[in-house]
Design a protein around this motif. Structure first.
Motif, PDB file in Angstrom:
ATOM      1  N   ASN A 308      66.497  15.205  89.237  1.00 12.67           N
ATOM      2  CA  ASN A 308      66.483  15.574  90.650  1.00 12.67           C
ATOM      3  C   ASN A 308      67.134  14.478  91.496  1.00 12.67           C
ATOM      4  OD1 ASN A 308      64.517  18.029  90.558  1.00 12.67           O
ATOM      5  ND2 ASN A 308      63.490  16.423  89.378  1.00 12.67           N
ATOM      6  N   THR A 309      67.528  14.861  92.709  1.00 14.87           N
ATOM      7  CA  THR A 309      68.036  13.909  93.687  1.00 14.87           C
ATOM      8  C   THR A 309      67.053  13.829  94.850  1.00 14.87           C
ATOM      9  OG1 THR A 309      70.344  14.378  93.122  1.00 14.87           O
ATOM     10  CG2 THR A 309      69.920  13.379  95.279  1.00 14.87           C
ATOM     11  N   PHE A 310      66.675  12.593  95.203  1.00 17.69           N
ATOM     12  CA  PHE A 310      65.801  12.348  96.348  1.00 17.69           C
ATOM     13  C   PHE A 310      66.612  11.591  97.385  1.00 17.69           C
ATOM     14  CE2 PHE A 310      63.164  12.703  92.597  1.00 17.69           C
ATOM     15  CZ  PHE A 310      62.189  13.601  92.994  1.00 17.69           C
ATOM     16  N   PHE A 311      66.869  12.260  98.510  1.00 15.44           N
ATOM     17  CA  PHE A 311      67.790  11.704  99.506  1.00 15.44           C
ATOM     18  C   PHE A 311      67.128  11.622 100.871  1.00 15.44           C
ATOM     19  CE2 PHE A 311      70.985  12.536 102.841  1.00 15.44           C
ATOM     20  CZ  PHE A 311      71.744  11.376 102.706  1.00 15.44           C
ATOM     21  N   HIS A 312      67.050  10.437 101.415  1.00 18.49           N
ATOM     22  CA  HIS A 312      66.646  10.207 102.795  1.00 18.49           C
ATOM     23  C   HIS A 312      65.278  10.822 103.110  1.00 18.49           C
ATOM     24  CE1 HIS A 312      67.177   9.273 107.038  1.00 18.49           C
ATOM     25  NE2 HIS A 312      68.306   8.654 106.717  1.00 18.49           N
ATOM     26  N   ASN A 313      64.327  10.641 102.193  1.00 20.24           N
ATOM     27  CA  ASN A 313      62.944  11.039 102.450  1.00 20.24           C
ATOM     28  C   ASN A 313      62.191   9.863 103.064  1.00 20.24           C
ATOM     29  OD1 ASN A 313      62.888  13.797 101.116  1.00 20.24           O
ATOM     30  ND2 ASN A 313      63.635  12.517  99.441  1.00 20.24           N
ATOM     31  N   ASP A 314      61.251  10.147 103.952  1.00 23.11           N
ATOM     32  CA  ASP A 314      60.566   9.079 104.682  1.00 23.11           C
ATOM     33  C   ASP A 314      59.685   8.228 103.783  1.00 23.11           C
ATOM     34  OD1 ASP A 314      61.722  10.310 106.866  1.00 23.11           O
ATOM     35  OD2 ASP A 314      59.898  11.395 107.425  1.00 23.11           O
ATOM     36  N   ASN A 332      66.231  10.718  87.335  1.00 21.72           N
ATOM     37  CA  ASN A 332      66.379  11.137  88.720  1.00 21.72           C
ATOM     38  C   ASN A 332      67.191  10.118  89.510  1.00 21.72           C
ATOM     39  OD1 ASN A 332      64.342  13.534  88.803  1.00 21.72           O
ATOM     40  ND2 ASN A 332      63.240  11.878  87.772  1.00 21.72           N
ATOM     41  N   SER A 333      67.799  10.579  90.598  1.00 24.37           N
ATOM     42  CA  SER A 333      68.610   9.729  91.464  1.00 24.37           C
ATOM     43  C   SER A 333      67.937   9.595  92.819  1.00 24.37           C
ATOM     44  CB  SER A 333      70.009  10.335  91.624  1.00 24.37           C
ATOM     45  OG  SER A 333      70.801   9.552  92.481  1.00 24.37           O
ATOM     46  N   ILE A 334      67.856   8.344  93.318  1.00 24.24           N
ATOM     47  CA  ILE A 334      67.156   8.061  94.567  1.00 24.24           C
ATOM     48  C   ILE A 334      68.106   7.368  95.527  1.00 24.24           C
ATOM     49  CG2 ILE A 334      65.229   6.812  95.611  1.00 24.24           C
ATOM     50  CD1 ILE A 334      63.832   6.982  92.886  1.00 24.24           C
ATOM     51  N   CYS A 335      68.191   7.901  96.745  1.00 24.27           N
ATOM     52  CA  CYS A 335      69.042   7.307  97.779  1.00 24.27           C
ATOM     53  C   CYS A 335      68.266   7.295  99.098  1.00 24.27           C
ATOM     54  CB  CYS A 335      70.326   8.119  97.930  1.00 24.27           C
ATOM     55  SG  CYS A 335      71.409   7.541  99.266  1.00 24.27           S
ATOM     56  N   ARG A 336      68.006   6.110  99.603  1.00 20.73           N
ATOM     57  CA  ARG A 336      67.291   5.934 100.862  1.00 20.73           C
ATOM     58  C   ARG A 336      65.977   6.722 100.896  1.00 20.73           C
ATOM     59  NH1 ARG A 336      72.656   5.922 102.668  1.00 20.73           N
ATOM     60  NH2 ARG A 336      72.601   8.044 103.477  1.00 20.73           N
TER      61      ARG A 336
END
Length: 357
Positions: A308-314, A332-336
């Motif tokens: 999964n990609t997790f992008f700009h979650n608080d 998984n990939s995590i960005c910000r």
């Protein structure tokens, strides 16, 4: 055989004798096992200046009386005065998103079989399809804060086997948008939800699976954060039964201000054998998390969170806590977005996840 119903007139006209094969399937490698209705006879319902839910229900009933059929709706707006109730082996199909089932000013005067206000319910029906249409609950103009608001949901797949929801867009909800309750062998794919109200409702989940098993939620676009009222984007919830053998794949998800991208909500029974794969969770208060309600302490086990990609979650990208076993968070990939947090448990694995933008 093809039939035609004129909305508001309830006239049946036989216009042909050769049915056209018109079937729906999950297709591809989506993981869907549901095929929905296998019927080929067509009942056509045309929108008039004032579309009428009575004509649609009459077509559904007529099709069911013949062992099943496709209720084919024209483009245009159908004003829905009361919930539509699908029957065994019936497909309710629009002509694309230009077919709009819109809750009318009289919609709240009637209730579904469980005291709520669904646009469409499958209550107790097997081998059913809802396809290629827009369902508008009119929560922007109606006051949906009524008794039974959360008894049933905008698109309500309930107590059904082999139910397929495909190509359905939901608008202006005052409940969960697409829900699968007490059902098996289901598929929700290529559909969309949106919650854009503010200060009017709560618990506006996107696609919500409760007490159900052996299904798939694939290729959907869920956005519960255009307004301030939205809650979880995707949900697996136990109340009266386990949730197991469900795939969530290739969905684009923004959870609402009051929820997460996805929640595994435990209350009464365990959640097991869930695959959450190749989804994009973005712009949410958090990515994927467990939650426990009404004293629920049951286990969450054999969960795969893959690619999964997790992008700009608080907040945190993944948070699993409680009684855990065989939780795999891999690749998984995590960005910000925040960290991955998985509590202790036999067989739990967190590896090959990357911070990458």
């Amino acid at each position: 055989m093809t039939y035609q119903f004129k909305a508001a007139l309830l006239v049946v006209i036989v216009v042909g004798v050769a049915g056209t094969a018109y079937t729906f399937s999950a297709g591809g490698n989506s993981g869907c096992v549901a095929t929905g209705s296998s019927a080929t006879n067509i009942w056509r319902v045309d929108a008039s200046a004032v579309g009428d839910s009575d004509a649609i229900q009459a077509a559904i009933d007529a099709a069911a009386g013949q062992g099943g059929g496709i209720v084919q709706l024209s483009a245009g707006q159908f004003n829905i005065h009361r919930p539509l109730w699908l029957k065994d082996n019936v497909a309710l199909s629009g002509s694309g998103l230009a077919t709009v089932l819109k809750a009318s000013a009289r919609f709240l005067d009637s209730k579904g079989p469980h005291g709520g206000h669904p646009i469409v319910t499958t209550e107790g029906a097997d081998d059913v399809t809802i396809a290629d249409l827009t369902a508008d609950q009119s929560g922007d103009v109606l006051d949906g804060n009524v008794d039974g608001r959360l008894n049933e949901y905008l698109i309500d797949v309930r107590h059904s086997v082999n139910a397929l929801v495909v190509g359905v867009a939901t608008k202006n909800p005052f409940t969960y948008s697409i829900a699968v309750v007490g059902s098996s062998n289901f598929c929700v794919r290529d559909s969309s939800t949106v919650a854009d109200s503010s200060g009017k409702y709560n618990q506006l989940d996107g696609i919500h699976v409760t007490d159900s098993h052996s299904g798939a939620v694939v290729g959907n676009r869920v956005d519960q954060r255009r307004g301030d009222d939205g809650d979880d984007g995707l949900v697996a919830q136990t109340i009266g039964a386990e949730v197991y053998d469900v795939i969530y794949r290739d969905n684009d998800v923004r959870g609402g201000s009051h929820g997460a991208g996805m929640q595994l909500a435990v209350s009464g029974h365990q959640i097991r054998n869930i695959t959450i794969e190749n989804n994009r969770f973005w712009g949410s208060p958090s990515g994927i998390r467990t939650g426990y309600y009404d004293g629920g302490t049951q286990s969450v086990h054999d969960i795969a969170v893959l690619g999964n990609t997790f992008f700009h979650n608080d907040g945190a990208s993944v948070t699993f806590k409680g009684d855990l076993e065989n939780i795999r968070v891999v690749g998984n990939s995590i960005c910000r977005s925040g960290a991955i947090k998985v509590g202790e448990g036999a067989g739990n694995t967190v590896e090959d996840n990357q911070q990458h933008c």
